[in-house]
Design a protein around this motif. Sequence first.
Motif, PDB file in Angstrom:
ATOM      1  N   SER A  81       0.835  -1.198   0.000  1.00  8.21           N
ATOM      2  CA  SER A  81       0.000   0.000   0.000  1.00  8.21           C
ATOM      3  C   SER A  81       0.874   1.253   0.000  1.00  8.21           C
ATOM      4  CB  SER A  81      -0.906  -0.016   1.225  1.00  8.21           C
ATOM      5  OG  SER A  81      -1.598   1.206   1.336  1.00  8.21           O
ATOM      6  N   ARG A  84       2.451   1.661  -3.465  1.00 11.08           N
ATOM      7  CA  ARG A  84       1.465   2.126  -4.439  1.00 11.08           C
ATOM      8  C   ARG A  84       1.163   3.616  -4.254  1.00 11.08           C
ATOM      9  NH1 ARG A  84      -2.147  -1.870  -2.812  1.00 11.08           N
ATOM     10  NH2 ARG A  84      -1.257  -3.820  -3.442  1.00 11.08           N
ATOM     11  N   THR A  85       0.996   4.040  -3.014  1.00 17.15           N
ATOM     12  CA  THR A  85       0.703   5.450  -2.741  1.00 17.15           C
ATOM     13  C   THR A  85       1.860   6.343  -3.177  1.00 17.15           C
ATOM     14  OG1 THR A  85      -0.662   4.795  -0.859  1.00 17.15           O
ATOM     15  CG2 THR A  85       0.070   7.080  -0.924  1.00 17.15           C
ATOM     16  N   SER A  86       3.087   5.928  -2.883  1.00 17.93           N
ATOM     17  CA  SER A  86       4.250   6.726  -3.273  1.00 17.93           C
ATOM     18  C   SER A  86       4.379   6.834  -4.780  1.00 17.93           C
ATOM     19  CB  SER A  86       5.531   6.110  -2.700  1.00 17.93           C
ATOM     20  OG  SER A  86       5.479   6.068  -1.304  1.00 17.93           O
ATOM     21  N   ILE A  87       4.238   5.728  -5.472  1.00 13.95           N
ATOM     22  CA  ILE A  87       4.358   5.737  -6.930  1.00 13.95           C
ATOM     23  C   ILE A  87       3.229   6.554  -7.544  1.00 13.95           C
ATOM     24  CG2 ILE A  87       4.324   4.288  -8.995  1.00 13.95           C
ATOM     25  CD1 ILE A  87       6.921   4.159  -7.351  1.00 13.95           C
ATOM     26  N   SER A  88       2.031   6.451  -6.986  1.00 10.69           N
ATOM     27  CA  SER A  88       0.900   7.229  -7.483  1.00 10.69           C
ATOM     28  C   SER A  88       1.175   8.727  -7.334  1.00 10.69           C
ATOM     29  CB  SER A  88      -0.371   6.848  -6.728  1.00 10.69           C
ATOM     30  OG  SER A  88      -1.431   7.695  -7.081  1.00 10.69           O
ATOM     31  N   ALA A  89       1.686   9.126  -6.185  1.00 12.35           N
ATOM     32  CA  ALA A  89       2.003  10.543  -5.963  1.00 12.35           C
ATOM     33  C   ALA A  89       3.084  11.015  -6.923  1.00 12.35           C
ATOM     34  CB  ALA A  89       2.436  10.761  -4.525  1.00 12.35           C
ATOM     35  N   SER A  91       3.728   9.789  -9.895  1.00  9.67           N
ATOM     36  CA  SER A  91       3.219   9.827 -11.262  1.00  9.67           C
ATOM     37  C   SER A  91       2.304  11.028 -11.490  1.00  9.67           C
ATOM     38  CB  SER A  91       2.490   8.529 -11.602  1.00  9.67           C
ATOM     39  OG  SER A  91       1.281   8.447 -10.876  1.00  9.67           O
ATOM     40  N   GLU A  92       1.638  11.502 -10.441  1.00  4.29           N
ATOM     41  CA  GLU A  92       0.755  12.659 -10.570  1.00  4.29           C
ATOM     42  C   GLU A  92       1.489  13.977 -10.372  1.00  4.29           C
ATOM     43  OE1 GLU A  92      -2.512  12.250  -7.913  1.00  4.29           O
ATOM     44  OE2 GLU A  92      -3.149  10.343  -8.746  1.00  4.29           O
TER      45      GLU A  92
END
Length: 113
Positions: A81, A84-89, A91-92
Amino acid sequence: MAAKIFPLIKLATKVTIAGGALYVAYDSGLLGTSEQGSEALGRARSAIPPALEEWMKYFGLQAQLPAVPKVEFSPVQAWNSGVRTSISALSEAPRKASEYSTRGLQYVKDLTK
């Protein structure tokens, strides 16, 4: 002479304790993969209550320990989790930077009117 040896003895004691803690953590699997960490956590949950009872009997303490709470925590899921949160941040981040820059520029234009 003794004043110079005492700090050396303190340092040696601290290094020995830290090394021992690191060895125990590595040997029990805490520094391995997430699956090894989960297994080590399960072993600790099953070993700690009997060890506490044994020490209490050894020291002659008669206290009733509360039951160990059931914690549904999976280190594997928590790790995944977080990743995923770090990579999502990350990428955005370019899109958000562009959005905030546009808003800031519009704000400055509105102020100069």
